[in-house]
Structure formats: C-alpha cells, structure tokens
Design an enzyme around this catalytic site. Sequence first.
Site, short mmCIF file in Angstrom:
data_model
loop_
_atom_site.label_atom_id
_atom_site.label_comp_id
_atom_site.label_asym_id
_atom_site.label_seq_id
_atom_site.Cartn_x
_atom_site.Cartn_y
_atom_site.Cartn_z
N GLU A 185 17.34 -18.71 -4.75
CA GLU A 185 17.04 -17.37 -5.23
C GLU A 185 16.62 -17.40 -6.70
O GLU A 185 15.69 -16.69 -7.11
CB GLU A 185 18.25 -16.45 -4.99
CG GLU A 185 18.15 -15.04 -5.53
CD GLU A 185 16.99 -14.23 -4.95
OE1 GLU A 185 16.31 -14.68 -4.03
OE2 GLU A 185 16.75 -13.13 -5.48
N HIS B 283 16.74 -37.46 -3.46
CA HIS B 283 15.91 -37.92 -2.35
C HIS B 283 14.43 -37.67 -2.60
O HIS B 283 13.66 -37.52 -1.65
CB HIS B 283 16.38 -37.24 -1.06
CG HIS B 283 17.79 -37.61 -0.73
ND1 HIS B 283 18.12 -38.73 0.00
CD2 HIS B 283 18.97 -37.03 -1.10
CE1 HIS B 283 19.44 -38.81 0.10
NE2 HIS B 283 19.98 -37.79 -0.57
N CYS C 297 0.84 -1.20 0.00
CA CYS C 297 0.00 0.00 0.00
C CYS C 297 0.88 1.25 0.00
O CYS C 297 1.90 1.30 0.68
CB CYS C 297 -0.95 0.09 1.18
SG CYS C 297 -2.12 -1.26 1.27
N TRP D 296 -2.80 -2.79 -1.73
CA TRP D 296 -2.50 -4.21 -1.81
C TRP D 296 -3.40 -4.85 -0.77
O TRP D 296 -3.21 -4.67 0.42
CB TRP D 296 -1.03 -4.47 -1.49
CG TRP D 296 -0.62 -5.89 -1.66
CD1 TRP D 296 -0.19 -6.50 -2.81
CD2 TRP D 296 -0.58 -6.91 -0.64
NE1 TRP D 296 0.09 -7.82 -2.57
CE2 TRP D 296 -0.15 -8.11 -1.26
CE3 TRP D 296 -0.90 -6.94 0.71
CZ2 TRP D 296 0.00 -9.30 -0.56
CZ3 TRP D 296 -0.76 -8.13 1.41
CH2 TRP D 296 -0.31 -9.30 0.77
N LYS E 77 13.02 -16.09 -8.03
CA LYS E 77 12.94 -15.03 -9.06
C LYS E 77 12.05 -15.48 -10.20
O LYS E 77 11.19 -14.74 -10.67
CB LYS E 77 14.35 -14.77 -9.55
CG LYS E 77 14.92 -13.44 -9.74
CD LYS E 77 15.02 -12.42 -8.68
CE LYS E 77 14.09 -12.44 -7.55
NZ LYS E 77 14.56 -11.81 -6.34
N LYS F 281 5.92 -4.59 -3.16
CA LYS F 281 7.35 -4.48 -2.91
C LYS F 281 7.72 -4.68 -1.44
O LYS F 281 8.69 -5.34 -1.12
CB LYS F 281 7.83 -3.11 -3.40
CG LYS F 281 9.31 -2.86 -3.23
CD LYS F 281 10.12 -3.72 -4.14
CE LYS F 281 11.61 -3.51 -3.99
NZ LYS F 281 12.35 -4.67 -4.54
N GLU G 152 8.21 -15.74 -9.10
CA GLU G 152 7.46 -14.55 -8.72
C GLU G 152 7.12 -13.64 -9.89
O GLU G 152 6.14 -12.91 -9.81
CB GLU G 152 8.16 -13.77 -7.60
CG GLU G 152 9.36 -12.96 -7.99
CD GLU G 152 9.93 -12.16 -6.82
OE1 GLU G 152 9.17 -11.54 -6.09
OE2 GLU G 152 11.17 -12.15 -6.68
N ARG H 6 4.30 -0.38 -4.54
CA ARG H 6 4.02 -0.87 -3.19
C ARG H 6 2.71 -1.64 -3.09
O ARG H 6 2.40 -2.25 -2.06
CB ARG H 6 3.96 0.31 -2.21
CG ARG H 6 5.23 1.10 -2.12
CD ARG H 6 5.05 2.28 -1.21
NE ARG H 6 4.83 1.86 0.15
CZ ARG H 6 5.77 1.67 1.05
NH1 ARG H 6 7.03 1.87 0.73
NH2 ARG H 6 5.48 1.29 2.26
N ASN I 143 -2.23 2.39 5.54
CA ASN I 143 -1.34 1.29 5.21
C ASN I 143 -1.08 0.54 6.50
O ASN I 143 -0.72 1.15 7.50
CB ASN I 143 -0.04 1.87 4.63
CG ASN I 143 1.02 0.82 4.37
OD1 ASN I 143 0.73 -0.37 4.35
ND2 ASN I 143 2.25 1.26 4.18
N GLY I 144 -1.29 -0.78 6.51
CA GLY I 144 -1.07 -1.56 7.72
C GLY I 144 -2.28 -2.43 8.01
O GLY I 144 -3.12 -2.65 7.14
#
Length: 636
Positions: free
Chosen positions: A509, A532, A2, A82, A513, A631, A516, A27, A111-112
């Site tokens: 990583e 395994h 947000c 968001w 990447k 983000k 996402e 954001r 925001n929160g």
Amino acid sequence: MCGIVAYVGGGRALPVLLEGLKRLEYRGYDSAGVAVTSLNEGDVGATSVCRAVGRVSVLEDRLDAGGGDGFDGHLGIAHTRWATHGKVTEANAHPHQGTAEGGANIALVHNGTIENYAALRKLLEKKGHAFTSETDTEVLAKLVAELYDPDNEHALETAVQSALREVTGAYAIAVTCDAEPFTLVAARKGSPLIVGIADGGYVVASDGSAIVSHTSRAVTLDDYQVVRLSAGPANTSGSDKAWAAPLHTTTIDNVKVTHEVTELELELEQIELGGYEHFMLKEIMEQPDSVRTCLRGRVDTRDGRIVLGGLNALSRELVRAKRFILTGQGTAYHAGLIGEYLFEDLAKVPARAVYASEFRYRNPIIEDGSVIVPISQSGETADTLAALQEAKDRGALSLGCVNVVGSTMARETDAGVYLRVGPEIGVASTKAFVGQVAVLTMLALYMGRRRVLAHSSVEDFLTHLDRVPDHIAAIVQQSDEIKQRTADVVDRENWLFLGRGYNYPVALEGALKLKEISYIHAEGMPAAEMKHGPIALIDEGMPVVFIATRGSQYDKVVSNIEEVKARGGRILAVATEGDTDIERYADAVFPVPDVPEPLQPLLTVIPLQLLSYHAAVLRGHDVDKPRNLAKSVTVE
Ligand code: M6R
C-alpha cells in the site's frame, strides 16, 4: 470515472452544472463540457455546447470569454471526462450530439463503455450519420437520434429506451433534445446515477456530491432504469411559478417502475476542503474521527463483544462458513490481503485475497460454505462488481465491505458492514483503506469469538482497538517531521517498501500510494523476497522504507535492514515507539504506538500516507487529481 451532472427546472442550469462539475471533477478530469437548451423567445430549444480539454476551470474560462451567450437556459447536461475510447481532445469531450430525421438535435453525456459501439457505428454511418469523434458515446447519441420519432408522445424517452435495448456495456447517461425543451431523460446500467428532487426542478448526477447543495431528497436509479424529468420556470406551463412534473421511471422496456425517495447521507462540509490545501491531507488528518465513527457502537469493550447489526440475519452462516474470498482492486485489494491474515489468524477460517479482475475470469471454484467479501470505497468498481456477481452466481454468500451507502455493491450483497468513514474525494485512498482494515478486523474478531477465541483475548483486542483513533491522532502529529525526512530523499526515482506478516500488505500500500501521486517508481514486497532478486536494485542512497514494528518477525526485519544498509541503501523505518535499537540502522524513524500485531496495519500505514502526500507536494504535483487516474474505476 467520468462525472455527469444535469439539470431541468425553474432556475438557470449553467451555475448548477458548473458547481456540480467541480464537485465531480475527482471522477475524471481530462476534459469537460456542457450543453444548455435555450428558452429564449424566438430561440426556444436551441442547444449551445461548449467543450474544453483540461480541467473544469478551463471550460469555465471559455464560457466566460464567450460572455455566456446562449447558456442562460433552464435545461442542461454536463460532463467531466476520463478518457476510455479516443484521445483527450475537444472533439472527444462530451456532450456528443446527433441529428434526427426532421432535424431534432440530441445532446448526450455518458459514463461507462458501450461494448458494441464499433458495429453500431458502421450501421449508423451507412444510414448517413457523420461522426466527429472517436468515442463510443457519440455512437449512443447518434443512435438515439436515429430512433427518435417526433410523432411519439414522449419521443425522447422512447428513443432512449429503444437505443439502450440495442447496446451492450455499461452506461449512465443524461440526454436532451431541442424539440423537448422542458425534458431531461437519464438512464443507467452498471454506472451510478442519482436524481435529486429539488424545489422546482431536478438535478441528476453521478454521485450525491453534485446534488447535496440543492436537496437531500434523492432517487437512486437501478440498472436498466430510465427516468423522464419535466420541469420549467414560471410562465412556461400556464403557471406563474417554477413547476416540476412528478418524475417518471420505467425500465428500458417501458415497464413502469416505482421509485423510492431516500435522504442523501452527505453533509456539505464533508465534501469541502475546510481549510486544508488538499482533500488527501484532510482525509489523512480526519482519520482519528473517521475510525472512531467506524468503530462506534460496534466495539463493545464493556461486554467484550463486536456488534455488527448488518450481519444479524446471516450470523449463523458466517460462523459456519468454510472459506472467505476477499476481493477488490488497488488499495481495497491490499486491505483484503490484511483481511486474509486477520481471518486465518483470529478466526481460524481459510481466507484468500484475490484481485477481482483475475477472479472474475478464471473459472473460480466456489465450494459450499464460501463467502465472497467485495471490498470497495466507491461500491462501483466494475471488476469488483463483476467478481461479486460471478461468485454469487456460483452459490457464494456475499458480504459487502463498502463505504458509499446505497452504492451498487452495497445493494447487490446479501449483507454488509459499511465503513462509515465519510466521503473520500482525494483520488489516493487513505481513510477508506483504514476503514476497510478496521471493518475486516471487526469481522475477524466477530467470527473468531464464535469459533476459537476466548472471551478474555477478544476483550484484550477490543481494548486496544478502542484506542486506535487516539493512536492515529498522535501519529498524524508527526506530519511536519515526516515532511522534512521526505524532503531529504524526494529526488530519488526508485524506492522499495518492505514488511513482513501483517505489514507486508502495508508495504504494498505504501508503494502504491507513493507511485500514484508522486510518479516515483516504487515497489512493495515481503521483506524476505528482497534477497530473491530486487536486492540487485539497491545502490548508494536508494530509499528503502521498512515497516519494522516489534512483533514475531522483528528480528528478521532487522536482518533485512542490515542487508540493505550494507549496500548503501537509505533506511526509513516505521517502528514501535520507544524502540531505540532501530535508530542504529535507520536514517529516519517514524514511531507508532505499540499494539498487538493484528492491529498494527491500522497504524503503520499512516506515516506512509503522509510520506507519499509530502513527496507529491514537494515534487509539485496535483495531489488530489494525479495524472491518468480517476477516483472510481467503473470500466474494466
Ligand atoms: O472504490 P474502490 O475502493 O473499489 O477502488 C479501488 C481502487 O481503484 C482504488 O483503491 C485505487 O487503487 C486508489 N486510487 C488507490 O489509492
């Protein structure tokens, strides 16, 4: 997670709000909205609200279609969302509103997360407030309205303070009231909020990117602080010029606090695309420079030492430390895993990387001599902040590895080393990851030199580290080649990423990447782990990315490659330049310069960043704003 932007001053609010929303869109981007308060004669204080599902451009189109009627005021708030509570609908988009007894209208962006919103909602419903959304934010708007007393001299500020004393959770808010058309009130706890002091007005925003085109002078609010900002255009306070009263900062308990005005460390060009199609590509390509800046003044090759000014006061405690806890989420956690190898290998000090979200709730053991290292690009990730707090409460020393200067994490740690890689806008973290690994490498060498490493071996590492920016510059030149190779396999829905030792976290990583931004299912794991279970997944043509650079486990990785090859997998290998043997097994090879093993992650991740970028573009996705993501994750 947000974005908030708000304006009060001599200029028109709407252009400032829309420009700010576009800068903050990274954001959160599922819906957006604005509320602007009118100063037109006969209509003073009337609040116009426009909200839309989708990107900021959809909101802009809707405002254009309405001809801008009602939106020419000098006070306004705006939000890009968001979703946390409630689906992505226009009704759930911010701003939310509440009506006070006597009719004053409150508009609020947030925001929160308000944790006790359900109980508060019931209470407010009993008092006659009718809700139109499923959000926790509307509860806050209605609570401010409920507590608004027009007889108070600063009624809005007082109502906001009172409301915030009632809520638990995290918030950054900006609030207006039609009865106070020159006043903006903002507050924070747990979510960032900055007040920009512009000429004849104020811009409030979640981060500096929405402020820097107006001013570089800013005040960063601390938790539980409330700011009252009053300003207006000419002829609204007897003056023939735009005016702005000094900002007034208190706690939510109405205790006056003094604020520090600082300079934003942000240049406009750093947050613009500068000719690139996407921020992610720009951020990958600028890594030679960002790593150079990260290392500058810290890697002293002449004297063979690491200089970390931020650690001077704590250097003795760090050298004597018995245990390091490296914590973060997502990409930052992967950097922490590399840190674990670096600290144990180079400094011979026990180190463990842990997900912050797990650490905070597991009743962790913090022995004497423990140091917690929160790793974060934003410095605002809720779980990482909570893990930091938990470890500090149990007596750990704290050392930040953070990018955003002045962020909550940077301020809450005892000492720290900034990444200095510049703002990262693309949701997929790239240059921040490499910055985090570079800082952890320097920390390991800093401690290693004081604990176990001979001067000559540190000198050798530093010579190699110093050349890393040039090596990265050579690797990013392969972008077109990587794109072609990616095109051959981009239609496959399941991928594996495998590596050993220092390159095992790089495999994790690489998989993160890819998934996402291209929505391809990918798993990363230690190469040995494949046998395994996951080997059952391998069928004809399945892409398997190996990080197969020369080093202590090279032969083992080659054996794993053969196992995949024998089952029809398609091998893409990141390998050491000049390694012609690997070509016998791999369908595509992405060479990286030869460096000592501890420095390899700084290079081996770069082809994987480019691979995932091209995969996402080839599949037609919005690389910088992938679905469902934001983000900075400021909620649990
Ligand atoms: O701001 P932080 O570094 O604390 O963020 C942590 C993660 O949310 C972040 O790295 C996330 O995993 C990225 N989207 C990965 O590209």
